[in-house]
Scaffold this motif. Structure first.
Motif, PDB file in Angstrom:
ATOM      1  N   PRO A 225       1.892   4.175 -21.361  1.00 36.41           N
ATOM      2  CA  PRO A 225       2.734   5.218 -20.749  1.00 36.41           C
ATOM      3  C   PRO A 225       4.158   4.747 -20.483  1.00 36.41           C
ATOM      4  O   PRO A 225       5.091   5.553 -20.510  1.00 36.41           O
ATOM      5  N   ALA A 226       4.342   3.451 -20.254  1.00 36.07           N
ATOM      6  CA  ALA A 226       5.693   2.921 -20.025  1.00 36.07           C
ATOM      7  C   ALA A 226       6.522   2.892 -21.304  1.00 36.07           C
ATOM      8  O   ALA A 226       7.736   2.673 -21.259  1.00 36.07           O
ATOM      9  N   ASP A 227       5.870   3.077 -22.459  1.00 42.97           N
ATOM     10  CA  ASP A 227       6.535   3.130 -23.765  1.00 42.97           C
ATOM     11  C   ASP A 227       7.264   1.827 -24.105  1.00 42.97           C
ATOM     12  O   ASP A 227       8.283   1.837 -24.789  1.00 42.97           O
ATOM     13  N   ARG A 228       6.756   0.707 -23.625  1.00 42.62           N
ATOM     14  CA  ARG A 228       7.302  -0.590 -23.996  1.00 42.62           C
ATOM     15  C   ARG A 228       6.294  -1.676 -23.682  1.00 42.62           C
ATOM     16  O   ARG A 228       5.434  -1.507 -22.820  1.00 42.62           O
ATOM     17  N   TRP A 229       6.399  -2.777 -24.391  1.00 43.81           N
ATOM     18  CA  TRP A 229       5.625  -3.957 -24.043  1.00 43.81           C
ATOM     19  C   TRP A 229       6.210  -4.580 -22.774  1.00 43.81           C
ATOM     20  O   TRP A 229       7.397  -4.408 -22.474  1.00 43.81           O
ATOM     21  N   GLY A 230       5.380  -5.308 -22.060  1.00 44.44           N
ATOM     22  CA  GLY A 230       5.854  -5.941 -20.846  1.00 44.44           C
ATOM     23  C   GLY A 230       6.656  -7.191 -21.114  1.00 44.44           C
ATOM     24  O   GLY A 230       6.537  -7.831 -22.162  1.00 44.44           O
ATOM     25  N   ASP A 231       7.472  -7.541 -20.145  1.00 49.60           N
ATOM     26  CA  ASP A 231       8.240  -8.785 -20.160  1.00 49.60           C
ATOM     27  C   ASP A 231       7.727  -9.652 -19.025  1.00 49.60           C
ATOM     28  O   ASP A 231       7.243  -9.153 -18.007  1.00 49.60           O
ATOM     29  N   ALA A 232       7.835 -10.970 -19.194  1.00 55.07           N
ATOM     30  CA  ALA A 232       7.329 -11.874 -18.162  1.00 55.07           C
ATOM     31  C   ALA A 232       7.910 -11.561 -16.785  1.00 55.07           C
ATOM     32  O   ALA A 232       7.227 -11.684 -15.760  1.00 55.07           O
ATOM     33  N   ASP A 233       9.156 -11.122 -16.736  1.00 56.26           N
ATOM     34  CA  ASP A 233       9.796 -10.815 -15.462  1.00 56.26           C
ATOM     35  C   ASP A 233       9.152  -9.624 -14.748  1.00 56.26           C
ATOM     36  O   ASP A 233       9.380  -9.427 -13.550  1.00 56.26           O
ATOM     37  N   ASP A 234       8.345  -8.840 -15.472  1.00 55.01           N
ATOM     38  CA  ASP A 234       7.658  -7.720 -14.836  1.00 55.01           C
ATOM     39  C   ASP A 234       6.622  -8.178 -13.820  1.00 55.01           C
ATOM     40  O   ASP A 234       6.148  -7.370 -13.012  1.00 55.01           O
ATOM     41  N   LEU A 235       6.259  -9.457 -13.837  1.00 57.33           N
ATOM     42  CA  LEU A 235       5.290  -9.976 -12.876  1.00 57.33           C
ATOM     43  C   LEU A 235       5.943 -10.439 -11.574  1.00 57.33           C
ATOM     44  O   LEU A 235       5.229 -10.802 -10.630  1.00 57.33           O
ATOM     45  N   ALA A 236       7.259 -10.440 -11.513  1.00 59.43           N
ATOM     46  CA  ALA A 236       7.962 -10.991 -10.351  1.00 59.43           C
ATOM     47  C   ALA A 236       7.533 -10.318  -9.051  1.00 59.43           C
ATOM     48  O   ALA A 236       7.179 -10.989  -8.067  1.00 59.43           O
ATOM     49  N   GLY A 237       7.571  -9.012  -9.013  1.00 56.43           N
ATOM     50  CA  GLY A 237       7.229  -8.305  -7.781  1.00 56.43           C
ATOM     51  C   GLY A 237       5.789  -8.521  -7.373  1.00 56.43           C
ATOM     52  O   GLY A 237       5.484  -8.683  -6.183  1.00 56.43           O
ATOM     53  N   ALA A 238       4.893  -8.532  -8.364  1.00 50.25           N
ATOM     54  CA  ALA A 238       3.469  -8.689  -8.062  1.00 50.25           C
ATOM     55  C   ALA A 238       3.171 -10.044  -7.444  1.00 50.25           C
ATOM     56  O   ALA A 238       2.430 -10.149  -6.461  1.00 50.25           O
ATOM     57  N   VAL A 239       3.734 -11.103  -8.003  1.00 52.12           N
ATOM     58  CA  VAL A 239       3.405 -12.436  -7.489  1.00 52.12           C
ATOM     59  C   VAL A 239       4.032 -12.675  -6.123  1.00 52.12           C
ATOM     60  O   VAL A 239       3.411 -13.283  -5.233  1.00 52.12           O
ATOM     61  N   VAL A 240       5.249 -12.186  -5.909  1.00 50.38           N
ATOM     62  CA  VAL A 240       5.871 -12.337  -4.589  1.00 50.38           C
ATOM     63  C   VAL A 240       5.081 -11.553  -3.545  1.00 50.38           C
ATOM     64  O   VAL A 240       4.830 -12.043  -2.436  1.00 50.38           O
ATOM     65  N   TYR A 241       4.658 -10.354  -3.889  1.00 50.51           N
ATOM     66  CA  TYR A 241       3.861  -9.543  -2.972  1.00 50.51           C
ATOM     67  C   TYR A 241       2.578 -10.265  -2.562  1.00 50.51           C
ATOM     68  O   TYR A 241       2.277 -10.394  -1.367  1.00 50.51           O
ATOM     69  N   LEU A 242       1.824 -10.761  -3.532  1.00 54.43           N
ATOM     70  CA  LEU A 242       0.536 -11.377  -3.217  1.00 54.43           C
ATOM     71  C   LEU A 242       0.685 -12.734  -2.534  1.00 54.43           C
ATOM     72  O   LEU A 242      -0.243 -13.196  -1.866  1.00 54.43           O
ATOM     73  N   ALA A 243       1.845 -13.362  -2.675  1.00 62.29           N
ATOM     74  CA  ALA A 243       2.090 -14.643  -2.011  1.00 62.29           C
ATOM     75  C   ALA A 243       2.566 -14.472  -0.573  1.00 62.29           C
ATOM     76  O   ALA A 243       2.506 -15.422   0.208  1.00 62.29           O
ATOM     77  N   SER A 244       3.018 -13.288  -0.225  1.00 65.01           N
ATOM     78  CA  SER A 244       3.765 -13.101   1.021  1.00 65.01           C
ATOM     79  C   SER A 244       2.952 -12.411   2.107  1.00 65.01           C
ATOM     80  O   SER A 244       1.834 -11.925   1.882  1.00 65.01           O
TER      81      SER A 244
END
Length: 264
Positions: A225-244
């Motif tokens: 649905p996003a109409d693009r492949w993901g980029d490694a930087d797309d994980l930034a928010g997820a990892v900071v959220y789960l670490a914090s």
């Protein structure tokens, strides 16, 4: 990590990681590198583990105002003693270590009927056994001192589906999701939360085989649905959220970062 009496009152401050250190495995490139840099930008110092050289990552982390303790280490066939040694080294270098990101992994492609025992064991070993050994040593060290912490396992959309010609990889990632839930059930009461991130198809070395076929690449993109492949930087928010502290009441969960792939 667990909420505490010094839990920030500001919503934005919930995501800040100053005064904490995160261990990131497979940190030299790809998803591991992106997550290490994201954690550093949020204020965390980094203990980077990888079999590959880490000098470039260390420079990038330090350019963001964080410290980087780099340890070049082969994480394959990791024994409990070796895992304890690595966690001990991290805690000696950075006593405020309270986050573990189990990212290091591998993939071997080929039809299931021709998958060798060597390929099977190599994938299960690095993708499932190593995360368990490190998480076990990490949780033991933290609970011994009463320190709250967060374990973040990097699962996959293949934690939910079988894929094609990746039997060991799919099995390892299904197993890692189950392990995440099992450890959360046991350790959360002791202050160690355990969660997972499940990336979708990302522009990394792991997906190079898919991207060599332009027709296949575009067909896979069209499913997203996003109409693009993901980029490694797309994980930034997820990892900071789960670490914090922002995820202080989140444990045993998996956060998919897949552009909507699984929704289809």
């Amino acid at each position: 990590m667990q909420p505490s009496r010094d839990r920030p009152s500001s919503s934005l401050d919930l995501f800040r990681l100053h005064g904490r250190t995160a261990i990131v495995t497979g940190a030299a490139r790809g998803l591991g590198r992106a997550m290490a840099l994201a954690l550093a930008e949020a204020g965390a110092d980094i203990v980077a583990l990888d079999a590959a050289p880490l000098a470039e990552l260390a420079r990038e982390v330090e350019s963001r105002g964080a410290l980087c303790h780099a340890h070049q280490a082969d994480l394959r066939s990791l024994s409990p003693a070796a895992a304890q040694e690595l966690i001990g080294q991290a805690l000696s270098a950075a006593p405020d270590t309270c986050v573990l990101v189990n990212n290091a992994g591998t993939i071997r492609r080929g039809p299931a009927m021709r998958t060798s025992a060597e390929d099977w064991h190599a994938v299960i070993d690095l993708n499932l056994t190593t995360p368990f050994m490190l998480a076990q040593a990490f949780a033991q060290a933290l609970t011994d001192t009463g320190t709250p912490g967060s374990v973040i396992n990097v699962a996959s959309i293949n934690s939910f589906q079988g894929g094609v010609e990746v039997p060991a990889y799919a099995a390892s990632k299904h197993g890692l999701l189950g392990l995440t839930r099992a450890l959360a059930n046991e350790w959360t009461a002791h202050g160690v939360r355990v969660n997972a991130i499940a990336p979708g198809y990302m522009l990394t070395d792991f997906t190079a085989a898919h991207r060599q076929d332009a027709t296949k690449y575009e067909a896979m993109r069209d499913r997203m649905p996003a109409d693009r492949w993901g980029d490694a930087d797309d994980l930034a928010g997820a990892v900071v959220y789960l670490a914090s502290y922002a995820s202080g009441y989140v444990t045993g969960s998996v956060l998919t970062v897949d552009g909507g792939w699984l929704a289809r």
